[in-house]
Design an enzyme around this catalytic site. Sequence first.
Site, PDB file in Angstrom:
ATOM      1  N   ALA A  27       0.809  -1.228   0.000  1.00  0.00           N
ATOM      2  CA  ALA A  27       0.000   0.000   0.000  1.00  0.00           C
ATOM      3  C   ALA A  27       0.839   1.275   0.000  1.00  0.00           C
ATOM      4  O   ALA A  27       0.418   2.294  -0.542  1.00  0.00           O
ATOM      5  CB  ALA A  27      -0.928  -0.009   1.212  1.00  0.00           C
ATOM      6  N   THR A  31      -0.149   5.005  -1.548  1.00  0.00           N
ATOM      7  CA  THR A  31      -0.545   6.164  -0.736  1.00  0.00           C
ATOM      8  C   THR A  31       0.115   7.423  -1.300  1.00  0.00           C
ATOM      9  O   THR A  31      -0.447   8.512  -1.212  1.00  0.00           O
ATOM     10  CB  THR A  31      -0.159   6.004   0.754  1.00  0.00           C
ATOM     11  OG1 THR A  31       1.223   5.706   0.856  1.00  0.00           O
ATOM     12  CG2 THR A  31      -0.962   4.916   1.421  1.00  0.00           C
ATOM     13  N   ARG A  39      -5.782  -0.433   5.721  1.00  0.00           N
ATOM     14  CA  ARG A  39      -5.479  -1.027   7.022  1.00  0.00           C
ATOM     15  C   ARG A  39      -5.077   0.001   8.074  1.00  0.00           C
ATOM     16  O   ARG A  39      -5.011  -0.321   9.246  1.00  0.00           O
ATOM     17  CB  ARG A  39      -4.364  -2.064   6.888  1.00  0.00           C
ATOM     18  CG  ARG A  39      -4.858  -3.407   6.404  1.00  0.00           C
ATOM     19  CD  ARG A  39      -3.760  -4.445   6.493  1.00  0.00           C
ATOM     20  NE  ARG A  39      -2.672  -4.136   5.595  1.00  0.00           N
ATOM     21  CZ  ARG A  39      -2.593  -4.610   4.359  1.00  0.00           C
ATOM     22  NH1 ARG A  39      -3.501  -5.416   3.909  1.00  0.00           N
ATOM     23  NH2 ARG A  39      -1.583  -4.284   3.584  1.00  0.00           N
ATOM     24  N   ILE A 106      -4.395  -3.423  -5.544  1.00  0.00           N
ATOM     25  CA  ILE A 106      -5.464  -3.818  -6.470  1.00  0.00           C
ATOM     26  C   ILE A 106      -5.806  -2.689  -7.432  1.00  0.00           C
ATOM     27  O   ILE A 106      -6.781  -2.757  -8.158  1.00  0.00           O
ATOM     28  CB  ILE A 106      -6.748  -4.207  -5.681  1.00  0.00           C
ATOM     29  CG1 ILE A 106      -7.227  -3.037  -4.802  1.00  0.00           C
ATOM     30  CG2 ILE A 106      -6.496  -5.459  -4.825  1.00  0.00           C
ATOM     31  CD1 ILE A 106      -8.578  -3.277  -4.141  1.00  0.00           C
ATOM     32  N   HIS A 122      -3.582  -9.832  -4.765  1.00  0.00           N
ATOM     33  CA  HIS A 122      -4.941  -9.602  -4.259  1.00  0.00           C
ATOM     34  C   HIS A 122      -5.910  -9.234  -5.370  1.00  0.00           C
ATOM     35  O   HIS A 122      -6.971  -8.688  -5.106  1.00  0.00           O
ATOM     36  CB  HIS A 122      -4.917  -8.523  -3.162  1.00  0.00           C
ATOM     37  CG  HIS A 122      -4.119  -8.932  -1.950  1.00  0.00           C
ATOM     38  ND1 HIS A 122      -3.631  -8.051  -1.025  1.00  0.00           N
ATOM     39  CD2 HIS A 122      -3.719 -10.157  -1.538  1.00  0.00           C
ATOM     40  CE1 HIS A 122      -2.969  -8.713  -0.084  1.00  0.00           C
ATOM     41  NE2 HIS A 122      -2.997  -9.992  -0.375  1.00  0.00           N
ATOM     42  N   CYS A 133     -20.524 -17.757 -14.219  1.00  0.00           N
ATOM     43  CA  CYS A 133     -20.234 -18.190 -15.594  1.00  0.00           C
ATOM     44  C   CYS A 133     -18.809 -17.862 -16.030  1.00  0.00           C
ATOM     45  O   CYS A 133     -18.368 -18.291 -17.092  1.00  0.00           O
ATOM     46  CB  CYS A 133     -21.231 -17.586 -16.588  1.00  0.00           C
ATOM     47  SG  CYS A 133     -20.896 -15.860 -17.019  1.00  0.00           S
ATOM     48  N   CYS A 158     -24.459 -14.107 -18.489  1.00  0.00           N
ATOM     49  CA  CYS A 158     -25.437 -15.126 -18.088  1.00  0.00           C
ATOM     50  C   CYS A 158     -26.667 -14.529 -17.403  1.00  0.00           C
ATOM     51  O   CYS A 158     -27.626 -15.241 -17.121  1.00  0.00           O
ATOM     52  CB  CYS A 158     -24.787 -16.176 -17.193  1.00  0.00           C
ATOM     53  SG  CYS A 158     -24.408 -15.604 -15.530  1.00  0.00           S
ATOM     54  N   ASN A 222      10.348   1.370   3.316  1.00  0.00           N
ATOM     55  CA  ASN A 222       9.045   1.418   3.991  1.00  0.00           C
ATOM     56  C   ASN A 222       9.104   2.466   5.096  1.00  0.00           C
ATOM     57  O   ASN A 222      10.139   2.654   5.728  1.00  0.00           O
ATOM     58  CB  ASN A 222       8.705   0.039   4.586  1.00  0.00           C
ATOM     59  CG  ASN A 222       7.242  -0.085   4.960  1.00  0.00           C
ATOM     60  OD1 ASN A 222       6.363   0.228   4.155  1.00  0.00           O
ATOM     61  ND2 ASN A 222       6.968  -0.508   6.182  1.00  0.00           N
ATOM     62  N   ILE A 240       9.007   6.552  -1.197  1.00  0.00           N
ATOM     63  CA  ILE A 240       9.350   5.571  -2.225  1.00  0.00           C
ATOM     64  C   ILE A 240       9.568   6.265  -3.568  1.00  0.00           C
ATOM     65  O   ILE A 240      10.564   6.039  -4.253  1.00  0.00           O
ATOM     66  CB  ILE A 240       8.229   4.514  -2.348  1.00  0.00           C
ATOM     67  CG1 ILE A 240       8.141   3.720  -1.043  1.00  0.00           C
ATOM     68  CG2 ILE A 240       8.477   3.581  -3.531  1.00  0.00           C
ATOM     69  CD1 ILE A 240       6.840   2.930  -0.900  1.00  0.00           C
TER      70      ILE A 240
HETATM   71 ZN   LIG Z   1     -22.322 -14.689 -15.610  1.00  0.00          ZN
END
Ligand SMILES: [Zn+2]
Length: 254
Positions: A27, A31, A39, A106, A122, A133, A158, A222, A240
């Site tokens: 994370a 950020t 978290r 993510i 993740h 489906c 579907c 970190n 970072i």
């Molecule tokens: Zn579906």
Amino acid sequence: MSASEASAQRLAELVAACRHGVAFSGAGISTESGIPDFRSPGGVWTRFRNVLFDEFLASAEARHEYWRQKAEGMREFGSAAPNEGHRALAAWQRRGLIRRVITQNIDGLHQAAGSDGVLELHGTVLEVSCLDCGWRGDSKPLSARFLETGAVPPCPACEAGRLKHATISFGQNLDPDVIDAAVEEARRCDLFLVLGSSLVVEPAASLPRIARSRGATLIIINRDPTPLDRVAGLVIRESIGATLAAAEALLTRS
Ligand SMILES: [Zn+2]
């Protein structure tokens, strides 16, 4: 030379000297692009309750709550852009210095910066998949439709299936193929670069240990101390983005 200049210099030397570098991000890199760490105490996500995967499967009410959280998150942070840390990693991958990026995030920002073959432990919030489906597609129009109508959209393929963002939910197993590929990278690398992860949850805790046990040099950038700082070859407690940009400037100057 300041301490942060010396850190960037050492980072540049280690990146330039490696044969198979792997970056592992959490994370902390995002950020710096304005995406809050869900978290952290008092963070924006504490107003949301976690929807467990079993609840999602079983309850239409839980699916609605899940979609509300994801759609609001997309509205608030969907326009976040990669920062100079993401861009430096992509440049290092293009030049063969970093072979693979493994991430706990993510948000898709590594790919937006140009990284290829990112291993997303993740999953990704940028796609939605049908649990029934297997249909998979762009999450943005579906999240927008949810915000307009207040109803969980039906599966475009579907029609009856349960659509879920392609992230790993609480109580849901990680994708074994992604884990296997990440472990293989940890075993093969000679440099393992941790960026913004506290290395306390699995598999984040194990991957740098595997790399270290196979002789790789471990670098940890970190904000806070991690359990592996004492076995790392280099520990940097700075931004970072600024650190990677400074190292990249040194690497391209010579
Ligand atoms: Zn579906």
